[in-house]
Design a protein around this motif. Structure first.
Motif, mmCIF file in Angstrom:
data_model
loop_
_atom_site.group_PDB
_atom_site.id
_atom_site.type_symbol
_atom_site.label_atom_id
_atom_site.label_comp_id
_atom_site.label_asym_id
_atom_site.label_seq_id
_atom_site.Cartn_x
_atom_site.Cartn_y
_atom_site.Cartn_z
ATOM 1 N N PRO A 126 36.488 -31.830 -2.603
ATOM 2 C CA PRO A 126 37.034 -30.479 -2.689
ATOM 3 C C PRO A 126 38.526 -30.442 -2.995
ATOM 4 O O PRO A 126 38.973 -29.621 -3.769
ATOM 5 C CB PRO A 126 36.747 -29.888 -1.308
ATOM 6 N N ALA A 127 39.303 -31.331 -2.403
ATOM 7 C CA ALA A 127 40.744 -31.306 -2.610
ATOM 8 C C ALA A 127 41.096 -31.572 -4.073
ATOM 9 O O ALA A 127 42.013 -30.970 -4.616
ATOM 10 C CB ALA A 127 41.422 -32.325 -1.698
ATOM 11 N N ALA A 128 40.358 -32.462 -4.708
ATOM 12 C CA ALA A 128 40.647 -32.804 -6.094
ATOM 13 C C ALA A 128 40.166 -31.728 -7.065
ATOM 14 O O ALA A 128 40.744 -31.534 -8.111
ATOM 15 C CB ALA A 128 40.003 -34.143 -6.430
ATOM 16 N N ALA A 129 39.105 -31.010 -6.712
ATOM 17 C CA ALA A 129 38.485 -30.079 -7.644
ATOM 18 C C ALA A 129 39.012 -28.654 -7.548
ATOM 19 O O ALA A 129 38.807 -27.868 -8.452
ATOM 20 C CB ALA A 129 36.969 -30.073 -7.410
ATOM 21 N N TYR A 130 39.671 -28.287 -6.487
ATOM 22 C CA TYR A 130 40.070 -26.903 -6.250
ATOM 23 C C TYR A 130 41.560 -26.770 -5.974
ATOM 24 O O TYR A 130 42.211 -27.710 -5.554
ATOM 25 C CB TYR A 130 39.287 -26.320 -5.067
ATOM 26 N N ALA A 131 42.067 -25.537 -6.183
ATOM 27 C CA ALA A 131 43.473 -25.254 -5.894
ATOM 28 C C ALA A 131 43.748 -25.358 -4.397
ATOM 29 O O ALA A 131 44.824 -25.764 -3.989
ATOM 30 C CB ALA A 131 43.843 -23.859 -6.396
ATOM 31 N N GLY A 132 42.764 -24.979 -3.580
ATOM 32 C CA GLY A 132 42.927 -25.034 -2.132
ATOM 33 C C GLY A 132 41.834 -24.275 -1.423
ATOM 34 O O GLY A 132 40.862 -23.830 -2.039
ATOM 35 N N TYR A 133 42.001 -24.125 -0.126
ATOM 36 C CA TYR A 133 41.030 -23.458 0.732
ATOM 37 C C TYR A 133 41.247 -21.952 0.640
ATOM 38 O O TYR A 133 42.346 -21.469 0.890
ATOM 39 C CB TYR A 133 41.240 -23.947 2.169
ATOM 40 N N CYS A 134 40.216 -21.201 0.261
ATOM 41 C CA CYS A 134 40.329 -19.745 0.092
ATOM 42 C C CYS A 134 40.888 -19.111 1.368
ATOM 43 O O CYS A 134 40.303 -19.268 2.437
ATOM 44 C CB CYS A 134 38.969 -19.119 -0.195
ATOM 45 N N ASN A 135 42.005 -18.396 1.243
ATOM 46 C CA ASN A 135 42.618 -17.769 2.421
ATOM 47 C C ASN A 135 43.114 -16.350 2.150
ATOM 48 O O ASN A 135 43.768 -15.750 2.980
ATOM 49 C CB ASN A 135 43.755 -18.635 2.957
ATOM 50 N N SER A 136 42.808 -15.832 0.957
ATOM 51 C CA SER A 136 43.226 -14.476 0.592
ATOM 52 C C SER A 136 42.262 -13.973 -0.489
ATOM 53 O O SER A 136 41.266 -14.619 -0.769
ATOM 54 C CB SER A 136 44.665 -14.482 0.068
ATOM 55 N N THR A 137 42.588 -12.842 -1.081
ATOM 56 C CA THR A 137 41.774 -12.322 -2.184
ATOM 57 C C THR A 137 42.677 -11.883 -3.333
ATOM 58 O O THR A 137 43.866 -11.635 -3.144
ATOM 59 C CB THR A 137 40.916 -11.112 -1.750
ATOM 60 N N VAL A 138 42.079 -11.818 -4.504
ATOM 61 C CA VAL A 138 42.710 -11.209 -5.675
ATOM 62 C C VAL A 138 41.701 -10.238 -6.264
ATOM 63 O O VAL A 138 40.511 -10.293 -5.952
ATOM 64 C CB VAL A 138 43.129 -12.253 -6.740
ATOM 65 N N SER A 139 42.156 -9.367 -7.119
ATOM 66 C CA SER A 139 41.276 -8.395 -7.746
ATOM 67 C C SER A 139 40.532 -9.055 -8.900
ATOM 68 O O SER A 139 41.145 -9.594 -9.822
ATOM 69 C CB SER A 139 42.089 -7.213 -8.249
ATOM 70 N N GLY A 140 39.202 -9.041 -8.833
ATOM 71 C CA GLY A 140 38.380 -9.593 -9.897
ATOM 72 C C GLY A 140 37.697 -8.473 -10.653
ATOM 73 O O GLY A 140 37.299 -7.468 -10.065
ATOM 74 N N LEU A 141 37.569 -8.622 -11.961
ATOM 75 C CA LEU A 141 36.953 -7.597 -12.796
ATOM 76 C C LEU A 141 35.462 -7.864 -12.922
ATOM 77 O O LEU A 141 35.041 -8.946 -13.335
ATOM 78 C CB LEU A 141 37.600 -7.564 -14.176
ATOM 79 N N LEU A 142 34.668 -6.880 -12.557
ATOM 80 C CA LEU A 142 33.215 -6.992 -12.648
ATOM 81 C C LEU A 142 32.733 -6.629 -14.046
ATOM 82 O O LEU A 142 33.404 -5.892 -14.769
ATOM 83 C CB LEU A 142 32.556 -6.056 -11.631
ATOM 84 N N HIS A 143 31.563 -7.114 -14.427
ATOM 85 C CA HIS A 143 30.959 -6.762 -15.714
ATOM 86 C C HIS A 143 30.745 -5.256 -15.835
ATOM 87 O O HIS A 143 30.712 -4.723 -16.939
ATOM 88 C CB HIS A 143 29.628 -7.503 -15.915
ATOM 89 N N SER A 144 30.630 -4.577 -14.704
ATOM 90 C CA SER A 144 30.442 -3.124 -14.727
ATOM 91 C C SER A 144 31.734 -2.376 -15.062
ATOM 92 O O SER A 144 31.727 -1.175 -15.255
ATOM 93 C CB SER A 144 29.928 -2.645 -13.367
ATOM 94 N N GLY A 145 32.858 -3.101 -15.122
ATOM 95 C CA GLY A 145 34.143 -2.477 -15.426
ATOM 96 C C GLY A 145 34.981 -2.180 -14.197
ATOM 97 O O GLY A 145 36.153 -1.865 -14.302
ATOM 98 N N TRP A 146 34.398 -2.240 -13.033
ATOM 99 C CA TRP A 146 35.113 -2.006 -11.785
ATOM 100 C C TRP A 146 35.732 -3.299 -11.293
ATOM 101 O O TRP A 146 35.346 -4.385 -11.700
ATOM 102 C CB TRP A 146 34.161 -1.439 -10.732
ATOM 103 N N SER A 147 36.673 -3.193 -10.370
ATOM 104 C CA SER A 147 37.268 -4.396 -9.789
ATOM 105 C C SER A 147 36.855 -4.511 -8.324
ATOM 106 O O SER A 147 36.447 -3.531 -7.700
ATOM 107 C CB SER A 147 38.791 -4.367 -9.911
ATOM 108 N N THR A 148 36.979 -5.730 -7.802
ATOM 109 C CA THR A 148 36.603 -6.006 -6.420
ATOM 110 C C THR A 148 37.413 -7.182 -5.895
ATOM 111 O O THR A 148 37.855 -8.025 -6.684
ATOM 112 C CB THR A 148 35.083 -6.309 -6.332
ATOM 113 N N PRO A 149 37.645 -7.249 -4.598
ATOM 114 C CA PRO A 149 38.326 -8.424 -4.040
ATOM 115 C C PRO A 149 37.461 -9.680 -4.177
ATOM 116 O O PRO A 149 36.252 -9.643 -3.910
ATOM 117 C CB PRO A 149 38.515 -8.069 -2.563
ATOM 118 N N VAL A 150 38.090 -10.750 -4.622
ATOM 119 C CA VAL A 150 37.425 -12.045 -4.798
ATOM 120 C C VAL A 150 38.230 -13.092 -4.030
ATOM 121 O O VAL A 150 39.466 -13.058 -4.054
ATOM 122 C CB VAL A 150 37.370 -12.419 -6.299
ATOM 123 N N PRO A 151 37.558 -14.030 -3.341
ATOM 124 C CA PRO A 151 38.285 -15.078 -2.611
ATOM 125 C C PRO A 151 39.264 -15.832 -3.504
ATOM 126 O O PRO A 151 38.975 -16.104 -4.676
ATOM 127 C CB PRO A 151 37.158 -15.997 -2.122
#
Length: 138
Positions: free
Chosen positions: A27-52
């Motif tokens: 996991p340490a080599a493959a990822y930026a880090g351990y999910c500890n917050s959210t960012v806004s992700g864009l859904l295929h429906s056009g809406w946004s949602t919090p994503v880890p």
């Protein structure tokens, strides 16, 4: 007799340390880090949602024991998009792990109960403002 026991002990220690190295390096080599917050992700429906996320990157991982807003975002998706009987409490415990395994199975991906890139891309996410579930763009 003593040299044989010493060799067996040394071999066990070596194998244990190799196994531990393999388990912790992944996991340490493959990822930026351990999910500890959210960012806004864009859904295929056009809406946004919090994503880890971790430091603004959605390329993060989490597993049982995590506690954060990232876990809450995952729990909302599992509850509303996959019909899992789950409290949205931000604690990644046994219930969240089992709900994630069910969702991973439904999406036909590795059902290991851990969250990472494959799971993020495969899951449907809950857009509360639109009350819809959809995959993420990109």
């Amino acid at each position: 007799m003593l040299p044989a026991k010493s060799a067996m002990l040394a071999g066990t220690v070596l194998l244990s340390s190799l196994g531990l190295g393999v388990a912790t390096a992944g996991p340490a080599a493959a990822y930026a880090g351990y999910c500890n917050s959210t960012v806004s992700g864009l859904l295929h429906s056009g809406w946004s949602t919090p994503v880890p996320a971790y430091k603004g990157s959605v390329d993060c991982y989490m597993e049982k024991g995590a506690q954060s807003s990232a876990v809450s975002a995952l729990q909302r998706a599992l509850k509303y998009c996959y019909g899992q009987n789950l409290s949205v409490d931000g604690i990644f415990g046994n219930d969240t792990r089992n709900a994630l395994i069910n969702a991973q199975s439904k999406e036909k991906i590795s059902a290991d109960g851990g969250y990472g890139t494959q799971t993020r891309k495969a899951l449907k996410w809950y857009g509360s403002s639109s009350d819809t579930c959809a995959g993420l763009k990109g």
